[in-house]
Write an enzyme that holds these catalytic residues in place. Structure first.
Site, mmCIF file in Angstrom:
data_model
loop_
_atom_site.group_PDB
_atom_site.id
_atom_site.type_symbol
_atom_site.label_atom_id
_atom_site.label_comp_id
_atom_site.label_asym_id
_atom_site.label_seq_id
_atom_site.Cartn_x
_atom_site.Cartn_y
_atom_site.Cartn_z
ATOM 1 N N ARG A 406 3.977 -4.305 -6.586
ATOM 2 C CA ARG A 406 3.933 -4.313 -5.113
ATOM 3 C C ARG A 406 2.640 -4.937 -4.595
ATOM 4 O O ARG A 406 2.637 -5.643 -3.579
ATOM 5 C CB ARG A 406 4.088 -2.872 -4.609
ATOM 6 C CG ARG A 406 4.266 -2.722 -3.109
ATOM 7 C CD ARG A 406 4.752 -1.321 -2.799
ATOM 8 N NE ARG A 406 4.933 -1.111 -1.378
ATOM 9 C CZ ARG A 406 4.095 -0.426 -0.598
ATOM 10 N NH1 ARG A 406 2.997 0.112 -1.127
ATOM 11 N NH2 ARG A 406 4.337 -0.264 0.686
ATOM 12 N N HIS A 410 2.496 -7.893 -1.823
ATOM 13 C CA HIS A 410 1.786 -7.735 -0.556
ATOM 14 C C HIS A 410 0.590 -8.678 -0.461
ATOM 15 O O HIS A 410 0.176 -9.051 0.632
ATOM 16 C CB HIS A 410 1.360 -6.281 -0.367
ATOM 17 C CG HIS A 410 2.494 -5.383 0.000
ATOM 18 N ND1 HIS A 410 2.337 -4.209 0.710
ATOM 19 C CD2 HIS A 410 3.836 -5.487 -0.230
ATOM 20 C CE1 HIS A 410 3.509 -3.632 0.894
ATOM 21 N NE2 HIS A 410 4.441 -4.380 0.318
ATOM 22 N N ASN A 438 0.488 -0.805 3.819
ATOM 23 C CA ASN A 438 -0.369 -0.451 2.687
ATOM 24 C C ASN A 438 -1.070 0.893 2.825
ATOM 25 O O ASN A 438 -1.400 1.524 1.814
ATOM 26 C CB ASN A 438 -1.440 -1.535 2.487
ATOM 27 C CG ASN A 438 -0.848 -2.877 2.118
ATOM 28 O OD1 ASN A 438 0.168 -2.950 1.429
ATOM 29 N ND2 ASN A 438 -1.466 -3.951 2.584
ATOM 30 N N HIS A 537 12.794 -3.177 -6.127
ATOM 31 C CA HIS A 537 12.967 -1.788 -5.700
ATOM 32 C C HIS A 537 13.828 -0.985 -6.663
ATOM 33 O O HIS A 537 14.226 0.129 -6.356
ATOM 34 C CB HIS A 537 13.556 -1.738 -4.287
ATOM 35 C CG HIS A 537 12.552 -2.052 -3.219
ATOM 36 N ND1 HIS A 537 12.831 -2.024 -1.870
ATOM 37 C CD2 HIS A 537 11.242 -2.402 -3.303
ATOM 38 C CE1 HIS A 537 11.753 -2.355 -1.171
ATOM 39 N NE2 HIS A 537 10.769 -2.588 -2.023
#
Length: 663
Positions: A406, A410, A438, A537
C-alpha cells in the site's frame, strides 16, 4: 521505444519457444535452484551425511518420508504438515503413526536453507534431495534430482490411509496401487528394494510370520520369539537381516530364500509375474541400482505442484503463517533461466544477450534510466537485503506485507514514485502521512527504516527510498503467494511532500467507478490496470471508517455480509476496528477478492464498484475470479506500469540517507 522493446520481446519469445521441453516433467529441472539458491544441494547433503554418520537408520526414514509423501496426492511435502484446525494430517495415518521419522532432521535442513535462501526452497524438494543423499550415503546409487516442486497447503489422513500401500498387500493390490501412480511392475519391484535398509515394527509383519506359508519356517520362528501374537507391538526388526544399514541387493536375495520380512515384500517372489525381476536384481546389483534410480526419478515426478500452485513453506510443519497462502519461490525470470536456459546451447544464450544489449542501447529514451539491473555494479546486495528484511517483517507480522504494498501505491499516486510518502512533516511542508488516506492507516515505515539502514551500511548513498518501496512491494506480494516481476530501478527521492496532493490524488474508499477510472487515468493507468491493481485488496485490513458507509447505505452488498460487519462497526464509534479486505484468505495473495465481489461481498464501496453492472469492469472481474494465472499476469504488468509513474531520475531529486527526511 515501444517498437524496440516489442522487437526484444518477440526475439526472447522465439528463442525460449525453440527450447521449451515437451516432457511430462518439464517444470522440474536439475538446475532449478542454480541461480536462486545454489547452496541448497550442499546444505542438504552436509546435514544428511552428518546425521547418518551418527544414526544410519535415519537414511531409511528419510527415504520412506519421500515415498509416503509422493503416494498421497503427489510429491508436495504434505506428509510434513502437523494437524491444525482445518485438517487432520498424514502423520497419524496407519502407515505413519508411531512409524514415520526424520521430521526433526527436515526441520534442521529447512532452517539452514532458510538462513541462506529465505523463502526459496520447498519442503517437498528437500524430501526429494534428502532421499537421494540418504541412498548414496548408505552405499546406493545416485541420480540427478529434478527440483521445482512447491508445497501443499493441506494434508489428509484419510488419503494417506487410502493410498500408501499396506504391508499386508498382495501382489495384485501392490500392482494396482503403483499403477494408479503411473508406476509399472518394474518400478514396483525396484522401489521395493528400498527395504534393503531400515526397520519395521512387529505390527507390520505379525500376520506374515504367523499366518503365511510363503516364509522360511526357521526365519518365521526366529521372529516369533521377538514378536508374539499379542503385545510388543513396537518391537523392531530389520527389513534386511544381513545388511540393514547398507543399500545393496541383499533384500532380493532374502526374497529368493523366502525371508522377506513383510507379506508385501515376499509377494514379489511368490511364483508370480514379479519373480524374474527379483531374480535379476538379486543376481546383479548394478541392474538393480540402474532401475532404482530411474524409478525414483519417475516416482518423484508424481503430480508435483509447480508454478503458482501451493506455496513455499517457511516451516515445513505448517502452512506459512497458518494461512492458505503460497509463499515466495524463485522469481518467474529465474525459473525460466533455470528451467530453460540450462538446456540451451551457450552460444545461443550469448547471442540472445547480445540482442538484448543492442535493443536496450537503441531504446535508451524516456524510461531507459529505470532498469532491473540498475544496482548490479553499485549495490549488488540491494535485492537480497530488501528481500531478507521483508521476509523477516512478514514472518513477524503477516499484515505488514499488505502495508508495504500500500505504501508503494500511495507513493506513486502522489506526484509519482518518489518516496514522498515516507517524509515526515518539517518547517517547509506538511507531508503525506497525515493525509486522509494515510492518517492512522499507513504502516510499514519502521520496516523501510530497517531496510534503509542495512543498505546504507552495505552501499552508503546509493539506493533510493523510492526504489526500496518498489522492491519491498514486489517481495511482499511474492512472500504472500502472489506473482513476481522484475522491478525496474533507478528512481531518486523527492525532497518534498504534500498532504493536499495526497488528499486529491489517492482514490478514497468511497469512490464510484467513474471516479476510480478518472483517478487511474490521470496516472496513465487503464481500466484493466485499475481492476488488476484493485486485486491487491486480496490481502490486508481496513478500518471501520473506510467501510461504514458501504455497509449501512449501499444496496450492492450481500445483506448477511453487511449485518456481520455492522456487529463490529456501529454507525458511530469503533472507528479503528479492523476487518479483512478478503474474509476468506486475508494473508494470501490470491483471486478470492474477485470471487467475493461476485458474491457482493466487497468490503469497501470502491471495491464493489468494479463489479456493479458495468460493462467496463464486470467482465474483467469475472475473468480474474475464474483464472488466478491471468490475474497474476495482469497484476505484474500493472505493477510495473504503476511503478513507472513519473520517476525522478538523472540529477532530479536525491538519494536520501534517512527515508524520513531530505538530506
Amino acid at each position: 521505444m515501444a517498437k524496440a522493446w516489442s522487437l526484444l520481446l518477440l526475439l526472447i519469445i522465439l528463442v525460449f519457444g525453440a527450447f521449451v521441453e515437451g516432457s511430462h516433467g518439464s517444470k522440474l529441472s536439475q538446475n532449478y535452484y542454480k541461480s536462486t539458491c545454489p547452496q541448497v544441494l550442499s546444505i542438504v547433503k552436509a546435514k544428511t551425511e552428518s546425521t547418518l554418520k551418527k544414526k544410519p537408520r535415519m537414511g531409511a526414514s528419510l527415504l520412506r518420508l519421500h515415498f509416503h509423501d509422493c503416494f498421497v496426492n503427489g510429491c508436495d511435502g504434505s506428509i510434513l504438515l502437523d494437524d491444525n484446525s482445518t485438517f487432520i494430517g498424514e502423520k497419524t495415518a496407519l502407515a505413519n503413526n508411531n512409524s514415520a521419522r526424520g521430521f526433526e532432521l527436515v526441520d534442521d535442513i529447512k532452517a539452514e536453507v532458510e538462513k541462506t535462501c529465505p523463502g526459496v526452497v520447498s519442503c517437498a524438494d528437500i524430501l526429494a534431495i534428502a532421499a537421494r543423499d540418504s541412498t548414496v550415503v548408505l552405499g546406493g546409487p545416485s541420480w540427478k534430482v529434478k527440483s521445482g516442486r512447491r508445497d501443499s497447503i493441506t494434508a489428509s489422513r484419510a488419503d494417506a490411509n487410502k493410498f500408501i500401500p499396506a504391508p499386508s498387500f498382495t501382489l495384485s493390490a501392490l500392482k494396482s496401487n503403483f499403477h494408479a501412480k503411473g508406476l509399472s511392475l518394474k518400478d514396483l519391484v525396484a522401489l521395493s528394494g528400498a527395504h534393503t535398509i531400515g526397520l519395521a515394527r512387529c505390527t507390520t509383519f505379525r500376520a506374515h510370520i504367523y499366518n503365511d506359508s510363503n516364509i522360511d519356517p526357521s526365519f518365521a520362528k526366529s521372529l516369533q520369539h521377538k514378536c508374539p501374537r499379542n503385545g510388543k507391538d513396537n518391537i523392531h526388526r530389520r527389513l534386511d537381516l544381513r545388511t540393514p544399514i547398507t543399500f545393496d541387493n541383499f533384500y532380493f536375495r532374502n526374497l529368493l530364500k523366502k525371508k522377506g520380512l513383510l507379506r508385501s515384500d515376499q509377494e514379489l517372489f511368490n511364483d508370480k509375474s514379479a519373480d524374474s525381476l527379483v531374480k535379476k536384481y538379486a543376481a546383479d546389483s548394478s541392474k538393480f541400482f540402474k532401475q532404482f534410480t530411474k524409478s525414483m526419478i519417475k516416482m518423484s515426478n508424481i503430480k508435483p505442484l509447480t508454478g503458482n500452485s501451493g506455496q513455499i513453506r517457511i516451516n515445513c510443519r505448517k502452512n506459512f503463517n497458518n494461512s492458505c497462502c503460497r509463499t515466495s519461490g524463485p522469481h518467474f525470470i529465474s525459473n525460466m533461466i533455470g528451467n530453460k536456459f540450462a538446456l540451451t546451447n551457450m552460444a545461443l544464450f550469448r547471442s540472445l544477450l547480445l540482442i538484448i544489449f543492442i535493443v536496450a542501447v537503441s531504446s535508451c529514451q524516456t524510461n531507459a534510466q529505470l532498469s532491473p539491473n540498475y544496482y548490479s555494479s553499485t549495490c549488488p546486495q540491494a535485492l537480497s537485503i530488501v528481500k531478507a528484511e521483508v521476509a523477516a517483517a512478514i514472518k513477524n507480522e503477516t499484515r505488514i506485507g499488505a502495508s508495504l504494498l500500500r505504501l508503494h501505491f500511495h507513493d506513486c499516486f502522489v506526484n509519482g514514485c518518489d518516496g514522498s510518502v515516507l517524509l515526515d512533516d518539517n518547517s517547509t511542508f506538511i507531508g503525506e502521512k497525515t493525509a486522509v488516506p494515510n492518517n492512522n492507516s499507513a504502516r510499514g515505515f519502521n520496516v523501510v527504516d530497517n531496510i534503509k539502514a542495512r543498505l546504507e551500511k552495505a552501499c552508503p548513498g546509493v539506493v533510493s527510498c523510492a526504489d526500496i518501496l518498489a522492491i519491498a512491494a514486489r517481495d511482499s506480494v511474492v512472500r504472500l503467494g502472489g506473482p513476481s516481476w522484475k522491478v525496474r530501478l533507478g528512481r531518486r527521492d523527492s525532497t518534498s511532500a504534500s498532504r493536499s496532493a495526497a488528499n486529491t490524488s489517492i482514490p478514497p474508499p468511497t469512490s464510484n467507478l467513474s471516479a476510480l477510472i478518472s483517478s487511474f487515468s490521470a496516472q496513465g493507468l487503464s481500466i484493466k490496470n485499475l481492476v488488476a491493481l484493485s486485486g491487491s485488496h486480496t490481502i490486508g485490513l481496513a478500518r471501520c471508517t473506510s467501510f461504514r458507509s458501504h455497509i449501512y447505505n449501499d444496496s450492492n452488498i450481500d445483506p448477511s455480509f453487511a449485518n456481520s460487519l455492522r456487529r463490529i462497526c456501529p454507525r458511530s464509534g469503533n472507528d479503528s476496528v479492523l476487518a479483512p479486505l478478503d474474509r476468506q484468505t486475508p494473508t494470501c495473495f490470491d483471486n478470492l477478492y474477485y470471487k467475493n465481489l461476485l458474491d457482493k461481498k466487497g468490503l469497501l464501496h470502491s471495491d464493489q464498484e468494479i463489479f456493479n453492472g458495468s460493462s467496463l469492469t464486470d467482465g474483467l472481474v469475472k475473468k480474474y475470479a475464474a483464472d488466478t494465472s491471468l490475474l497474476f499476469k495482469e497484476f505484474a504488468k500493472s505493477m510495473i506500469k504503476m511503478g513507472n509513474i513519473k520517476p525522478l531520475t538523472g540529477n532530479a531529486g536525491e538519494i536520501r540517507i534517512n527515508c524520513r527526511k531530505a538530506n
